[in-house]
Design an enzyme around this catalytic site. Sequence first.
Site, short mmCIF file in Angstrom:
data_model
loop_
_atom_site.label_atom_id
_atom_site.label_comp_id
_atom_site.label_asym_id
_atom_site.label_seq_id
_atom_site.Cartn_x
_atom_site.Cartn_y
_atom_site.Cartn_z
N HIS A 82 70.69 -34.04 -32.97
CA HIS A 82 72.25 -34.19 -32.51
C HIS A 82 72.53 -32.71 -32.65
O HIS A 82 72.44 -31.98 -33.94
CB HIS A 82 73.21 -35.03 -33.35
CG HIS A 82 74.57 -34.86 -33.07
ND1 HIS A 82 75.04 -35.16 -31.89
CD2 HIS A 82 75.69 -33.98 -33.68
CE1 HIS A 82 76.41 -34.91 -31.61
NE2 HIS A 82 76.69 -34.36 -33.00
N ASP A 161 86.02 -45.16 -34.61
CA ASP A 161 85.75 -43.80 -34.53
C ASP A 161 86.67 -43.18 -33.43
O ASP A 161 87.16 -42.13 -33.40
CB ASP A 161 84.36 -42.96 -34.41
CG ASP A 161 84.26 -41.75 -34.33
OD1 ASP A 161 84.80 -40.69 -34.95
OD2 ASP A 161 83.74 -41.34 -33.04
N ARG A 168 93.75 -38.39 -34.49
CA ARG A 168 93.49 -37.06 -35.41
C ARG A 168 93.78 -36.07 -34.30
O ARG A 168 94.10 -35.00 -34.89
CB ARG A 168 91.91 -36.94 -35.92
CG ARG A 168 91.68 -38.02 -37.22
CD ARG A 168 90.27 -37.97 -37.27
NE ARG A 168 89.58 -36.58 -37.50
CZ ARG A 168 88.39 -36.34 -37.23
NH1 ARG A 168 87.58 -37.25 -36.76
NH2 ARG A 168 87.90 -35.02 -37.19
N SER A 183 82.70 -38.75 -38.83
CA SER A 183 82.83 -39.25 -37.22
C SER A 183 81.40 -39.10 -36.40
O SER A 183 80.98 -39.87 -35.76
CB SER A 183 83.92 -38.42 -36.73
OG SER A 183 83.98 -38.36 -35.21
N LYS A 187 78.37 -42.18 -35.43
CA LYS A 187 77.85 -42.40 -33.84
C LYS A 187 76.24 -42.09 -34.03
O LYS A 187 75.68 -43.03 -33.27
CB LYS A 187 78.47 -41.36 -33.04
CG LYS A 187 79.71 -41.52 -32.48
CD LYS A 187 80.66 -40.57 -31.74
CE LYS A 187 81.01 -39.57 -32.70
NZ LYS A 187 82.35 -38.96 -32.50
N1 URA Z 1 82.96 -34.14 -32.95
C1 URA Z 1 83.13 -35.61 -33.26
O1 URA Z 1 82.32 -36.43 -32.88
N2 URA Z 1 84.02 -35.76 -34.44
C2 URA Z 1 84.91 -34.95 -34.89
O2 URA Z 1 85.49 -35.32 -35.63
C3 URA Z 1 84.81 -33.65 -34.44
C4 URA Z 1 83.84 -33.37 -33.70
#
Ligand code: URA
Length: 434
Positions: A82, A161, A168, A183, A187
Amino acid sequence: MRMVDLIEKKRDGQELATDEIKFIINGYTDGSIPDYQVSALTMAIYFKGMTERERADLTMAMVESGDQIDLSQIEGIKVDKHSTGGVGDTTTLVLGPLVAALGVPIAKMSGRGLGHTGGTIDKLEAVKGFHVEIENNEFIDLVNKNKIAVIGQSGNLTPADKKLYALRDVTATVDSIPLIASSIMSKKIAAGADAIVLDVKTGAGAFMKTLDDSRELAKAMVRIGNNVGRRTMAVISDMSQPLGFAIGNALEVKEAIDTLKGEGPEDLTDLCLTLGSHMVYLAEKAGTLEEARIMLENVIKDGSALDKLKVFLSSQGGDASIVDEPSKMPQAKYIYELDAKENGYVAEIIADEVGTAAMLLGAGRATKESVIDLAVGLVLRKKIGDQVKEGESLVTIYSNFENVEEVKQKLYENIKISTTKVDAPILIHEEITQ
Ligand code: URA
Ligand code: CA
């Protein structure tokens, strides 16, 4: 349990228990806890932080809020990579075939998303016929057979999320290390890999602008991964200037092909070999990182990495002949050079602004509805530290608009030339394993 008591607890700097975090995430996902209470909580987290245990619990609660991909029918240790995002980052297109050529199973779920250029799936659409709309069982079969396949994002991955990130975004609580780390990791974990290699970018074009912030985020993510049973490590890499030369969709596919042939940009090649070595090592295909790197260099030299790209493209309906004839991909109508106005050395190439210039040409999406022009983009002819002479090209502009004055203006403003010699930036800042 009452949400108001949990907000108060965090406001006063106390640690939330595992079942309390689950209560919050489940309640937020099913709508029984309203936005205004969760906003108060995220603001409290912003100021008071979260312990290592709370971060792992938050991550797993979000993972469990939706679908989790089951990769257990794939043989071997599945390693995912990632990147925290940057400009012209072509690493996924290179790394997939590169490590798959060594037998590391790559079962990639990929999205589109907003940005300067498209996501990996958008880029691959520059290859005629290529598609990611495949069934789960076909996806698993392809990975077992070829060691690499890409599938589109499942609609119901980490819904908690999705909701929390959107909240947020409008409550000034994106910039919190525990919230960002959980977050991103939720994923990756829901996507099913056994081991995760993180490429945390640092610099002007990155989400984290300073090395200190990037290191803190990298450590937070590595700890979450390892605490929930996925071997995780992070590389902190430079994103003060764009990675490689190409910024654009078909242009980046071409750059990935060049790199798999051993003829790619030095920085992109080096970063792919570094990230790839960690992937091969975590997949237990090599005993040491040095050995892994030599194995990767060998599959570039002997052509098997490039062959793997062809197999990957054709197995998902793509026209693999573009690998030998990249000009079969969408081509821009107009090609312009951005000529240097003075002699000197390239001192700065401000990555996010140069990315915006590519977006002005149509290479990326400003909103979810934007249509990407796969053919257009930029190819840098000089990078930081290179000497330039007046009249030499700094950038080649590929456009479907005849008039590119606004783009040229933006590039001149964001590529700074110095009269004194400048060093190239460090590419790999740190490698974090714990
Ligand atoms: N990328 C994400 O997937 N989540 C965040 O909180 C910030 C950047
Ligand atoms: Ca690039």
